[in-house]
Design a protein around this motif. Structure first.
Motif, PDB file in Angstrom:
ATOM      1  N   THR A 282      64.312  31.058  84.151  1.00 50.42           N
ATOM      2  CA  THR A 282      63.900  30.967  82.704  1.00 50.42           C
ATOM      3  C   THR A 282      62.672  31.801  82.594  1.00 50.42           C
ATOM      4  O   THR A 282      62.210  32.036  81.539  1.00 50.42           O
ATOM      5  CB  THR A 282      63.037  29.343  82.549  1.00 50.42           C
ATOM      6  N   VAL A 284      63.667  34.902  82.261  1.00 52.93           N
ATOM      7  CA  VAL A 284      64.638  35.696  81.249  1.00 52.93           C
ATOM      8  C   VAL A 284      64.653  35.210  79.754  1.00 52.93           C
ATOM      9  O   VAL A 284      64.990  34.248  79.623  1.00 52.93           O
ATOM     10  CB  VAL A 284      66.111  35.684  81.842  1.00 52.93           C
ATOM     11  N   ALA A 285      64.244  35.951  79.080  1.00 47.24           N
ATOM     12  CA  ALA A 285      64.155  35.749  77.650  1.00 47.24           C
ATOM     13  C   ALA A 285      65.897  35.566  77.381  1.00 47.24           C
ATOM     14  O   ALA A 285      66.568  36.396  77.599  1.00 47.24           O
ATOM     15  CB  ALA A 285      63.672  36.789  76.709  1.00 47.24           C
ATOM     16  N   GLY A 286      65.882  34.402  76.644  1.00 45.35           N
ATOM     17  CA  GLY A 286      67.449  34.113  76.153  1.00 45.35           C
ATOM     18  C   GLY A 286      68.176  33.432  77.446  1.00 45.35           C
ATOM     19  O   GLY A 286      69.430  32.920  77.164  1.00 45.35           O
ATOM     20  N   SER A 287      67.458  32.739  78.421  1.00 46.39           N
ATOM     21  CA  SER A 287      68.220  32.276  79.320  1.00 46.39           C
ATOM     22  C   SER A 287      68.548  30.822  78.883  1.00 46.39           C
ATOM     23  O   SER A 287      69.297  30.127  79.462  1.00 46.39           O
ATOM     24  CB  SER A 287      67.236  32.064  80.621  1.00 46.39           C
ATOM     25  N   SER A 288      68.037  30.133  77.727  1.00 50.11           N
ATOM     26  CA  SER A 288      68.252  28.892  77.247  1.00 50.11           C
ATOM     27  C   SER A 288      69.952  28.975  76.894  1.00 50.11           C
ATOM     28  O   SER A 288      70.237  27.985  76.754  1.00 50.11           O
ATOM     29  CB  SER A 288      67.488  28.570  76.161  1.00 50.11           C
ATOM     30  N   PHE A 291      71.086  28.269  80.748  1.00 49.08           N
ATOM     31  CA  PHE A 291      70.342  27.324  81.535  1.00 49.08           C
ATOM     32  C   PHE A 291      70.099  25.910  81.016  1.00 49.08           C
ATOM     33  O   PHE A 291      69.363  26.020  79.837  1.00 49.08           O
ATOM     34  CB  PHE A 291      69.279  28.101  82.120  1.00 49.08           C
ATOM     35  N   LEU A 292      71.028  25.040  81.563  1.00 51.25           N
ATOM     36  CA  LEU A 292      70.691  23.631  80.936  1.00 51.25           C
ATOM     37  C   LEU A 292      69.211  23.172  81.560  1.00 51.25           C
ATOM     38  O   LEU A 292      68.609  22.479  80.753  1.00 51.25           O
ATOM     39  CB  LEU A 292      72.037  22.857  81.253  1.00 51.25           C
ATOM     40  N   GLY A 293      69.012  23.208  82.753  1.00 56.87           N
ATOM     41  CA  GLY A 293      67.755  22.587  83.322  1.00 56.87           C
ATOM     42  C   GLY A 293      68.115  22.197  84.910  1.00 56.87           C
ATOM     43  O   GLY A 293      69.092  22.667  85.427  1.00 56.87           O
TER      44      GLY A 293
ATOM     45  N   LEU B 296      63.796  19.528  84.931  1.00 56.53           N
ATOM     46  CA  LEU B 296      63.812  20.890  84.062  1.00 56.53           C
ATOM     47  C   LEU B 296      64.844  20.531  82.988  1.00 56.53           C
ATOM     48  O   LEU B 296      65.952  20.836  82.785  1.00 56.53           O
ATOM     49  CB  LEU B 296      64.191  21.892  84.958  1.00 56.53           C
ATOM     50  N   TYR B 298      65.469  21.890  80.068  1.00 57.66           N
ATOM     51  CA  TYR B 298      65.432  23.103  79.468  1.00 57.66           C
ATOM     52  C   TYR B 298      66.291  22.771  78.076  1.00 57.66           C
ATOM     53  O   TYR B 298      65.751  23.271  77.050  1.00 57.66           O
ATOM     54  CB  TYR B 298      66.106  24.128  80.128  1.00 57.66           C
ATOM     55  N   SER B 299      67.264  22.326  78.166  1.00 61.47           N
ATOM     56  CA  SER B 299      68.148  22.094  76.833  1.00 61.47           C
ATOM     57  C   SER B 299      67.887  20.550  76.347  1.00 61.47           C
ATOM     58  O   SER B 299      67.501  19.929  76.884  1.00 61.47           O
ATOM     59  CB  SER B 299      69.810  22.020  77.399  1.00 61.47           C
ATOM     60  N   LEU B 302      69.556  17.734  77.833  1.00 64.41           N
ATOM     61  CA  LEU B 302      69.105  17.202  79.061  1.00 64.41           C
ATOM     62  C   LEU B 302      67.670  16.350  78.978  1.00 64.41           C
ATOM     63  O   LEU B 302      67.461  15.259  79.435  1.00 64.41           O
ATOM     64  CB  LEU B 302      68.765  18.097  80.204  1.00 64.41           C
ATOM     65  N   ARG B 383      55.889  36.280  77.203  1.00 64.99           N
ATOM     66  CA  ARG B 383      56.364  35.235  77.847  1.00 64.99           C
ATOM     67  C   ARG B 383      55.961  34.602  79.228  1.00 64.99           C
ATOM     68  O   ARG B 383      55.608  33.585  79.547  1.00 64.99           O
ATOM     69  CB  ARG B 383      57.879  35.549  77.922  1.00 64.99           C
ATOM     70  N   ARG B 387      53.629  31.389  79.803  1.00 61.42           N
ATOM     71  CA  ARG B 387      53.953  30.299  80.704  1.00 61.42           C
ATOM     72  C   ARG B 387      53.123  30.148  81.878  1.00 61.42           C
ATOM     73  O   ARG B 387      52.813  28.910  82.166  1.00 61.42           O
ATOM     74  CB  ARG B 387      55.351  30.668  81.283  1.00 61.42           C
TER      75      ARG B 387
END
Lengths: 403, 403
Positions: A282, A284-288, A291-293, B296, B298-299, B302, B383, B387
């Motif tokens: 994460t 990385v900008a745009g990893s969303s 990357f779910l989690g 985590l 992130y989404s 989740l 970023r 964080r």
């Protein structure tokens, strides 16, 4: 052309500041093929600044000073240059007007001391400073030598030497080398050096290796882009799949980009890395987009309840085992509904090691569309470097699978 | 006493290495009250090394060289000292025997070049090097001045100057200052400076502030332990609960130690920090006693499936909201069975910001034995720094609750 550096600042001599500017300047001079045999540092003292500049002028064609150009009483580099060269400080009208305009535009209170920054040794050309108030200066002397002065704050200094100074040196017949970084992971620096031994002495390009905690960077520099690219490609070919990028991309960036290309998603299950793998992805900008989690299954209880690791696995094989790593990855894939899942479980130390399972033992498992693999590593270092290396191993395993 | 530093190494002039050793040495000299007006750096060239040492001897009582003591042909500091002082290199029998013994013990192949490290200018006292093969040397000259040489690799250099050199300077009547770092988080450097303004000019102790990404360190240095402790306590009192430690403990270490004292457990639920909060907690050896793990999320999927965040919350308030942060923390506490849970959700950028919810907006929620609190921050930076600051905010909120 021969250059010499003079860093000005009492904080440098007291060790309150590490002189990273001088290293940056050294790189620029080396890239431009300018010889650089001496560096000096002195405090904020006009007499010693002047002596240092005179000594440098006796040995070099170009004397570059760093720091001491601000508006305060401590900032005495301009006075030092004037004393060393015998050229008086004169008000540079255009620079003064620019300064006053800058203060108006930013709604800052004008203090008379700010005007000191526009008092330059006679004959100076001001060097624009896009990130601060103090301009640099370029002062050609009667004997053909030059004194150049740059401000000390790195966010002002770095762009000025990386653009203005490089351009000026190029216009004087010293075009910079073009450099490309070949980024390598999964093998150590000594093995990289051995594989590249003949290339390290190449007359076509400068090739040098730099060891990072979990990577090796091979810097290729040559007189033109074509020569640099040819050599960088040769290095890539020699080192094979351990090369993950040419240029500035980080390992997490490469992994995220490949997942984006494939429109596939990722989840993680971490034990000894405690979140650093997810933290790296994460970064990385745009990893969303991919990357779910994931799961920080630090305790054995959570390995069982969150990821479905079997009690029998934990009891018979232990939490640091191939079986546990595989069940963690499978559990993360299932619970997150991800295409890929990667797990890390290991002993980061300093305690917790045994003869059978020493500190540094790390199991990584990866599940994806075409099945599951597990990978055993014995990583050197302390708690922090073992964890950093485990993250790099995990990302690299995924990168290779995404190829 | 006046000292001057000479760093030796072509890699320093080429900018391949930042000269952090020289900064470390500057700190030691300043701590011991030794004046330090000049620093020089030269490449691996006997003539230039000798000239630099002669110049330094003309201005200082103690000349300290860094680097160039290894076994290879490039390592020519010993020759440079011999040339500068007119004292020939002679084999130091005890040093040679120690070297040979070291190689036997480590089962390394002895190369004749290794013996160069035992050839010291006549009259030198070798300085033990616990972390490498090349000893340093301390060479008293006929006029009462001294040349001291230390090896360049930081893991060899640092302990030698921090212990041997400090002790030697103390025995010569230069006892080091005692320094204590007051560690502060939650307020910025300029506010810290304002609150401490009168102390920064104190005659009793040196007080200086250093800004880190998410912390401010206030270094207090005085001639004795009692004076340093008195001033450090005064700083702590002035800054109040923003001080999290005196000394070397990190913020995660303080949080883990308090949880250990209370025999309470922790879980985390991270969105924008993506694992960095868990990574910070587990940077502490022994954190497994209190850290169970976490999520985590992130989404948004989740956040709902793992932590039970309500669809209505995500739709009406969004993932970056007080309600979502609270539900994430409650979900993590419940799912992990932890005494405490802390959640972080925010917009780390560079994309994803809006007028209502700009980049840098971070919600942190904490649930514990006595209920739930939520905290809104608007953090500056890019970023990576947003964080890092969010992690520090979360840990600090927990620290204050554990008081």
């Amino acid at each position: 052309m021969r250059a010499e550096t003079v860093t000005v600042g009492t904080e440098i001599l007291l060790g309150q500041t590490v002189d990273s500017n001088a290293a940056r300047l050294g790189q620029v001079l080396a890239d431009c093929g300018v010889d650089h045999y001496h560096r000096q540092a002195v405090g904020d003292n006009v007499g010693r600044i002047a002596e240092a500049i005179q000594l440098a002028l006796s040995r070099a064609d170009l004397v570059v000073t760093i720091g001491g150009l601000g508006p305060t009483e401590d900032d005495t580099t301009r006075e030092g240059v004037a004393k060393a060269t015998g050229l008086p400080l004169v008000e540079h009208a255009e620079t003064l007007a620019d300064l006053e305009e800058l203060f108006r535009r930013r709604n800052l209170t004008w203090l008379e001391s700010q005007a000191r920054q526009a008092h330059l040794p006679r004959g100076s050309e001001p060097i624009p400073n896009p990130n601060g108030t103090a301009p640099g200066l370029w002062l050609p002397l009667a004997d053909g030598k030059v004194v150049a002065c740059f401000p000390g704050p790195p966010r002002e200094f770095n762009p000025m030497v990386e653009t203005w100074l490089r351009d000026r040196l190029a216009s004087l017949g010293h075009p910079p080398l073009v450099s490309i970084t070949v980024r390598v992971t999964g093998i150590g620096e000594s093995l990289v050096e051995e594989k590249l031994r003949d290339m390290l002495d190449s007359p076509l390009a400068t090739v040098a290796t730099y060891a990072k905690t979990a990577e090796v960077h091979v810097r290729v520099a040559a007189k033109g882009l074509a020569a640099a690219q040819t050599m960088a490609e040769a290095v890539r070919e020699r080192l094979g799949p351990n090369v993950y990028a040419l240029g500035s991309s980080t390992l997490p960036e490469v992994v995220v980009a490949r997942l984006c290309d494939r429109r596939e998603t990722l989840a993680v299950a971490e034990s000894c890395t405690g979140g650093l793998l997810g933290g790296a992805v994460t970064s990385v900008a745009g990893s969303s987009d991919v990357f779910l989690g994931g799961f920080l299954a630090y305790s054995n209880g959570l390995k069982a309840s969150l990821l479905g690791v079997a009690q029998s696995t934990l009891e018979r094989r232990g939490a640091v085992s191939e079986e546990c790593a595989v069940e963690m990855a499978q559990g993360a894939q299932r619970a997150a509904g991800a295409d890929w899942a990667i797990s890390v479980t290991g002993i980061a130390g300093p305690g917790g090691g045994s003869e059978e399972k020493p500190v540094g033992l790390v199991w990584i498992a990866m599940v994806g569309p075409s099945g599951c693999v597990a990978h055993r590593s014995l990583l050197p270092g302390n708690r922090a470097t073992i964890r950093e290396r485990a993250v790099a191993r995990a990302l690299n395993l995924l990168r290779l699978a995404l190829d």
